[in-house]
Design an enzyme around this catalytic site. Structure first.
Site, mmCIF file in Angstrom:
data_model
loop_
_atom_site.group_PDB
_atom_site.id
_atom_site.type_symbol
_atom_site.label_atom_id
_atom_site.label_comp_id
_atom_site.label_asym_id
_atom_site.label_seq_id
_atom_site.Cartn_x
_atom_site.Cartn_y
_atom_site.Cartn_z
ATOM 1 N N VAL A 1 -22.180 16.433 -47.692
ATOM 2 C CA VAL A 1 -22.908 16.154 -46.595
ATOM 3 C C VAL A 1 -21.989 15.427 -45.430
ATOM 4 O O VAL A 1 -21.430 14.379 -45.727
ATOM 5 C CB VAL A 1 -24.210 15.370 -46.562
ATOM 6 C CG1 VAL A 1 -24.949 15.262 -45.119
ATOM 7 C CG2 VAL A 1 -25.116 15.968 -47.477
ATOM 8 N N SER A 2 -21.754 15.939 -44.441
ATOM 9 C CA SER A 2 -20.990 15.293 -43.017
ATOM 10 C C SER A 2 -19.601 14.823 -43.672
ATOM 11 O O SER A 2 -18.760 15.954 -44.241
ATOM 12 C CB SER A 2 -21.802 14.047 -42.748
ATOM 13 O OG SER A 2 -21.231 13.687 -41.517
ATOM 14 N N TRP A 3 -19.209 13.559 -43.611
ATOM 15 C CA TRP A 3 -17.805 13.133 -44.124
ATOM 16 C C TRP A 3 -17.935 13.794 -45.636
ATOM 17 O O TRP A 3 -16.585 14.014 -45.989
ATOM 18 C CB TRP A 3 -17.844 11.715 -44.290
ATOM 19 C CG TRP A 3 -16.553 11.011 -44.794
ATOM 20 C CD1 TRP A 3 -15.607 10.895 -43.941
ATOM 21 C CD2 TRP A 3 -16.212 10.762 -46.256
ATOM 22 N NE1 TRP A 3 -14.578 10.257 -44.834
ATOM 23 C CE2 TRP A 3 -15.001 10.349 -46.149
ATOM 24 C CE3 TRP A 3 -17.013 10.968 -47.410
ATOM 25 C CZ2 TRP A 3 -14.371 9.823 -47.325
ATOM 26 C CZ3 TRP A 3 -16.129 10.613 -48.499
ATOM 27 C CH2 TRP A 3 -15.055 9.956 -48.331
ATOM 28 N N THR B 1 -21.039 19.687 -41.907
ATOM 29 C CA THR B 1 -19.605 19.191 -41.848
ATOM 30 C C THR B 1 -18.513 20.230 -41.222
ATOM 31 O O THR B 1 -18.770 21.196 -40.540
ATOM 32 C CB THR B 1 -19.265 19.054 -43.671
ATOM 33 O OG1 THR B 1 -18.196 18.481 -43.695
ATOM 34 C CG2 THR B 1 -19.262 20.463 -44.351
#
Length: 302
Positions: free
Chosen positions: A107-109, A133
């Protein structure tokens, strides 16, 4: 009967000189047998308890995650680290706990380490899910107002600041801020900055074509941090990928559009249809212990 969260087993894993606070949620058998375990890489500054609501909804398999150095209950980093080290640490945690083949969700980072893990551990990775992401340093940047607020961990420290700026930051309605903050623990400044710096210069462009795992890419159409064009770039890079853009969703759709997201992931995994259990955002007991750890660390470095 009041809702009872499925609490994880939490312990410390030793990776070289670094301790990483680790959590494993045990999946439940709903008549179809245990499914492939899921390795979960969280977003920047996010402690493992933030995944509790997702774990209570996505109940059919074991879920394994860990706090980055200086995040949640993990001690501050002893040295700067890179995505290859995060992937190596994840592999050791998995093998130490008897897992040898997993699905991977970032998720994301966490999408960066998830892609790195899938490349470093091709035989260990069955399928890959990338949520909100990008391909890393080569991403199309988001809204400057949102990105400027990502430069420090203030949103994790000051809940009023987060609520006031929630929609500007994430693109999700401020009414959902409670679901995000209920199990939120502030990272240390050192831990946050080291995590931010870990991705500098990293890109999945050189490795994406060599990742064999089937890949699901999910983006939010109103994401202020990672615009959906980044999902289209990933979709073009990955040979065996599927792209889903959730209309009207912001950066935190894994929480704010949880049931819809879980449906997409289950369909991608070819899991049988079943009712999604209703889960309430309740504080889990380990959060209080994490706050004690964070305060002790702050006093030690004062």
């Amino acid at each position: 009967m009041p809702f009872q969260p499925n609490l994880p087993r939490i312990f410390f894993s030793k990776i070289g000189n670094q301790k990483l606070r680790t959590a494993i949620w045990t999946g439940v058998d709903k008549g179809f047998g245990k499914r492939t375990p899921l390795l979960f890489f969280n977003g920047i500054g996010a402690n493992l308890e933030i995944a509790q609501l997702f774990a209570d909804t996505f109940t059919g398999r074991d879920i394994i995650t860990f706090d980055m150095p200086g995040i949640g209950g993990s001690p501050d980093p002893t040295f700067p680290y890179r995505p290859w080290w995060v992937a190596k640490a994840a592999k050791q945690i998995l093998t130490d706990n008897g897992y040898h083949r997993v699905d991977v969700l970032g998720v994301s980072w966490g999408g960066g380490p998830a892609q790195q893990f899938a490349w470093q551990n091709k035989a260990m990775t069955r399928r890959l899910v990338l949520c909100a992401t990008s391909p890393g340093w080569t991403m199309v940047p988001g809204n400057p107002k949102a990105l400027s607020k990502m430069a420090s961990p203030k949103r994790y420290i000051d809940r009023d600041f987060l609520k006031k700026n929630f929609e500007t930051l994430y693109g999700d309605a401020a009414e959902h801020s409670g679901e995000f903050t209920v199990n939120m623990v502030p990272p240390s400044v050192k831990g946050y900055l080291f995590q931010l710096g870990a991705m500098m210069g990293w890109s999945s462009l050189p490795i994406a074509r060599r990742i064999r795992a089937r890949t699901l890419i999910i983006m939010g159409s109103k994401d202020h941090i990672v615009p959906p064009i980044n999902g289209r770039i990933l979709h073009a890079l990955y040979r065996r990928s599927r792209l889903e853009i959730i209309d009207g969703a912001g950066h935190l759709f894994l929480l704010t559009r949880r049931e819809e997201t879980v449906d997409l992931i289950r369909d991608f995994f070819s899991e049988p249809e079943m009712p999604i259990p209703h889960a309430e955002p309740v504080e889990v007991p380990s959060v209080a212990a994490s706050f004690v750890h964070a305060n002790d660390s702050a006093r030690a470095h004062a």
